[in-house]
Design a protein around this motif. Sequence first.
Motif, PDB file in Angstrom:
ATOM      1  N   PHE A 422       0.835  -1.207   0.000  1.00 21.35           N
ATOM      2  CA  PHE A 422       0.000   0.000   0.000  1.00 21.35           C
ATOM      3  C   PHE A 422       0.870   1.258   0.000  1.00 21.35           C
ATOM      4  N   SER A 423       0.463   2.216  -0.802  1.00 21.03           N
ATOM      5  CA  SER A 423       1.112   3.524  -0.840  1.00 21.03           C
ATOM      6  C   SER A 423       0.034   4.592  -0.841  1.00 21.03           C
ATOM      7  N   PRO A 424      -0.066   5.432   0.199  1.00 22.97           N
ATOM      8  CA  PRO A 424      -1.105   6.462   0.217  1.00 22.97           C
ATOM      9  C   PRO A 424      -0.939   7.460  -0.926  1.00 22.97           C
ATOM     10  N   SER A 427      -2.463   5.536  -3.985  1.00 23.84           N
ATOM     11  CA  SER A 427      -3.888   5.228  -3.924  1.00 23.84           C
ATOM     12  C   SER A 427      -4.766   6.476  -3.892  1.00 23.84           C
ATOM     13  N   LEU A 428      -4.296   7.529  -3.263  1.00 24.12           N
ATOM     14  CA  LEU A 428      -5.115   8.733  -3.115  1.00 24.12           C
ATOM     15  C   LEU A 428      -4.802   9.788  -4.171  1.00 24.12           C
ATOM     16  N   ALA A 429      -3.961   9.441  -5.140  1.00 24.41           N
ATOM     17  CA  ALA A 429      -3.608  10.398  -6.188  1.00 24.41           C
ATOM     18  C   ALA A 429      -4.814  10.704  -7.065  1.00 24.41           C
ATOM     19  N   SER A 430      -4.834  11.895  -7.609  1.00 21.16           N
ATOM     20  CA  SER A 430      -5.895  12.304  -8.508  1.00 21.16           C
ATOM     21  C   SER A 430      -5.985  11.339  -9.689  1.00 21.16           C
ATOM     22  N   GLY A 431      -7.202  10.967 -10.044  1.00 16.85           N
ATOM     23  CA  GLY A 431      -7.405  10.048 -11.152  1.00 16.85           C
ATOM     24  C   GLY A 431      -7.447   8.594 -10.756  1.00 16.85           C
ATOM     25  N   ARG A 447      -5.606   8.095   6.826  1.00 17.30           N
ATOM     26  CA  ARG A 447      -5.166   7.866   8.209  1.00 17.30           C
ATOM     27  C   ARG A 447      -4.669   6.439   8.421  1.00 17.30           C
ATOM     28  N   HIS A 448      -5.417   5.477   7.884  1.00 16.20           N
ATOM     29  CA  HIS A 448      -5.171   4.083   8.250  1.00 16.20           C
ATOM     30  C   HIS A 448      -4.629   3.229   7.106  1.00 16.20           C
ATOM     31  N   GLY A 449      -4.788   3.685   5.861  1.00 11.50           N
ATOM     32  CA  GLY A 449      -4.417   2.862   4.727  1.00 11.50           C
ATOM     33  C   GLY A 449      -5.556   1.965   4.294  1.00 11.50           C
ATOM     34  N   LEU A 450      -5.250   0.952   3.508  1.00  3.00           N
ATOM     35  CA  LEU A 450      -6.233  -0.023   3.039  1.00  3.00           C
ATOM     36  C   LEU A 450      -5.708  -1.433   3.310  1.00  3.00           C
TER      37      LEU A 450
END
Length: 605
Positions: A422-424, A427-431, A447-450
């Motif tokens: 997992f890399s925030p 994963s949370l990058a635009s697109g 906060r917690h990841g996936l």
Amino acid sequence: MRAGTQNRSGGPSSLNTAVLADRYLAPGETTRNDVFKRVAHALSVAEQPGQRAHFTRLFYANLLQGAIGAGRIMANAGRVNHGTMVNCFVHPIGRGGQSVADASDVERALHQAQITLQMGGGVGYDFSVIAPVDAEQAASNSGTESVCAVLDAFDRVCATQALINTRGGAQMAVLRCDHPDLTAFVTAKRGRKRWSTFNLSVAVTDAFMRAVADDGLWCLQHPAVPNAQRLAKGARVLSNGNWCYAVVPARQLWNAITEAAHDSAEPGLLFIDAINGANDLAEIETIAATNPCGEQPLPPWGSCVLGPIDLSRWVQWPFGMGGQPLFDFIGLSQAVRVQVRMLDNAIELTRWPLPEHMHEAHAKRRIGVGVTGLADALTMMCLPYAAPAARCMAAQIGRCLRDNAYAASAALACERGSYPLFSPERSLASGHFSAALPKAVREAVARHGLRNSHLLSLAPTGSVSLAFGDNCSSGIEPAFDWVYQRRVRTQHRAPQLYRIENRAYRLFRALYGQHAALPDYFVTARQIDGFDHLRMVAALQPSIDASISKTVLLPHGTSCAEVGALLFHAWQLRLKGITIFRPDSGSGDILSVLPALVSRPACFC
């Protein structure tokens, strides 16, 4: 009244009972509830000892409400056998970094396939690494065979396995649209029974589809060195290092694909650029194939544990009996969150056919929360499957699945840790897929990841919909018909015909009587335009991080040109894949609405 709370649709049919006994009952079990108790107890073992009784009750209650595991979970959880709880696998043919597979690679892959099939897993492969039929073998002494010959060998392995396992084996063969053996591959099943254990798909690129649209030329290419005769005709090395075997009109290949799909329902299409473009892990993995039914694009050694939720259980006041029909989104939300935990537990507890499967699964922890009974739920809500309002409701359901699955995975990450890769930032990058989540869920992920890299997959649910769903409509498919015949083989006996009724239809009859006319929102698959089939997939796809298995059922009289138009439109909609089926009264029959007969290669999830 909620459909799942008060079942007035009658008891299970003889077919439901036969499938349950043949595929899912363990020794000493006699009912579906026995299976639910076994599965709930087995999957709670991953919990802390003091919490196991609590989660056994929670999983059992969820199973009773229609949140079940896919076939391998229901058959193998808690049993002393060698079965796996994982339905979906993708195997490489060559070794990492190899562009051309040799004979030893094929032998190794055959052995790995046999082990996985013996444990109940279905396997997909990208055969594009196999050298074309006229590749120069003498130069490398590789002993490489053509794609079609290699598929013959894999088919024999799987067919032999089907004699041991009553479920049989299921495989997916994928070939890229630029492979020189493409025409032979797509026409191999036309007019004859070949590769009965395989579904076929062509991995088509955006560049190929644009060439089809523009009536352009297309290069058939491969890293393998062409034979001397081909070299004499001017074969050349391309900038990507591949050899160009031939340049042909793209529409010539497209016509071969559409004619084969028209005649034999295969190949399906995988829009491979759309698949990889939508994959949140595209920076660290490349997907070239899917599992046998196409709902799970996977990297080499990838796998996924699946679990559908029966949507028809969450309709309140079905058919307007007692009030305006409503969908219980709160109840579905709770079921999704429990389902995520149960499937994550399965990753910890399952038997893995090969160490490579386990390592890949633990690094990414893919699961696939899915659905069944969508068409039944829409019918209970008085919505015709092809209506815009039905697609709007399906899209709402998809968002409910997505938002709650990701919220549950973030909560599990807080409790158990994120999946190792997992890399925030990624994963949370635009697109990326997570960017469309509600703000509160994105904040929880930050906060917690996936816990899981992928969470949603819409699979076909043939046998579990029979055994545990009272013959509800399968997956997201429209109801095949309301009363029909199904030919099923159990315990290696001769196939037997069963008369069965759709679950929503039986509930309607229980509420309104045997002579009430069916309202116009009772629509079967044969009454739905092919483009409306595609529109339903397009409504759901934005909420599904893996993919969707959906067959577009077309009238027998549909022309090749019409099939081609549907396949092309699926690409325009940016779907990840498409399969069409045109019933042929001369084919082997699995489903029949008297007197017509319909069949598809079996793929039970």
